[in-house]
Design an enzyme around this catalytic site. Sequence first.
Site, PDB file in Angstrom:
ATOM      1  N   CYS A  54      14.465 -17.119 -13.084  1.00  0.00           N
ATOM      2  CA  CYS A  54      13.692 -16.458 -14.137  1.00  0.00           C
ATOM      3  C   CYS A  54      13.522 -17.377 -15.339  1.00  0.00           C
ATOM      4  O   CYS A  54      14.444 -17.544 -16.140  1.00  0.00           O
ATOM      5  CB  CYS A  54      14.377 -15.160 -14.558  1.00  0.00           C
ATOM      6  SG  CYS A  54      13.475 -14.255 -15.830  1.00  0.00           S
ATOM      7  N   CYS A  88      13.673 -15.480 -18.696  1.00  0.00           N
ATOM      8  CA  CYS A  88      15.037 -15.116 -19.090  1.00  0.00           C
ATOM      9  C   CYS A  88      15.829 -16.313 -19.609  1.00  0.00           C
ATOM     10  O   CYS A  88      16.533 -16.219 -20.622  1.00  0.00           O
ATOM     11  CB  CYS A  88      15.797 -14.519 -17.907  1.00  0.00           C
ATOM     12  SG  CYS A  88      14.935 -13.248 -16.991  1.00  0.00           S
ATOM     13  N   ASP A  89      15.732 -17.427 -18.903  1.00  0.00           N
ATOM     14  CA  ASP A  89      16.658 -18.541 -19.132  1.00  0.00           C
ATOM     15  C   ASP A  89      16.038 -19.820 -19.677  1.00  0.00           C
ATOM     16  O   ASP A  89      16.763 -20.755 -20.021  1.00  0.00           O
ATOM     17  CB  ASP A  89      17.382 -18.873 -17.821  1.00  0.00           C
ATOM     18  CG  ASP A  89      18.171 -17.689 -17.284  1.00  0.00           C
ATOM     19  OD1 ASP A  89      18.674 -16.911 -18.113  1.00  0.00           O
ATOM     20  OD2 ASP A  89      18.278 -17.545 -16.055  1.00  0.00           O
TER      21      ASP A  89
END
Length: 311
Positions: free
Chosen positions: A133, A136-137
């Site tokens: 992701c 997300c990261d």
Amino acid sequence: MIDCAIIGGGPAGLSAGLYATRGGVKNAVLFEKGMPGGQITGSSEIENYPGVKEVVSGLDFMQPWQEQCFRFGLKHEMTAVQRVSKKDSHFVILAEDGKTFEAKSVIIATGGSPKRTGIKGESEYWGKGVSTCATCDGFFYKNKEVAVLGGGDTAVEEAIYLANICKKVYLIHRRDGFRCAPITLEHAKNNDKIEFLTPYVVEEIKGDASGVSSLSIKNTATNEKRELVVPGFFIFVGYDVNNAVLKQEDNSMLCKCDEYGSIVVDFSMKTNVQGLFAAGDIRIFAPKQVVCAASDGATAALSVISYLEHH
């Protein structure tokens, strides 16, 4: 009979349980074999959920969700569901142990799972530099070099996204050709921060206690080997939706799904089957973000409340 059965205990399922119980659904049951929380509990760092002031692990992040839901009366049936089918105006839920339950309404929140590659070191560094992701990261690798694996739309699109954050992005694909939209590929090739590495495969993910440090890659045409020094490795080689509970005895699906197996819903999370709803990563066009899954769960629960009032 259960008023609302929720299949799946991730952010979508738990949010659905919270909104259903607080909304007056007296008999709401969450079906989840293990402790609820979903795949996000495997994440080492959560930073992009509104209101979270400090970086927390996925496990710590989801713990209060469970407690809150159970406090408002959500029941937890610790069993895996094998199949959901419809009988007349209600649903029959078959558990893996052969036990059956009946429900007036059902919310499918079983999510999905990014495909794994089996590369050496993948499991060891999953959530410690290996990610699926970018949204997300990606921020954790601001102004750093990262690598992306894959040759489809998602891989190329996420490489472009990461190029806005990172110093450099290596896009690794085992073939020279890509399966993405031509315009997307053109945008990636015109981005100076993206270096294409084809036809290459990743042989090993290396690192230490702090996480990923490098990748060992090999050119499949020349057998040339290289070492990429990167702290982040993003894998986009496919995604499996967990829709097995929809499969009927005659191999048909309980409700309409798209070509990828995702459940087709409208904006209120209704499927084409009356009384059946879906939320989170299992549905079509799911953004695959915790905050979006939570929103889906709340929406589905509100739709259930309305449905139960009229049926």
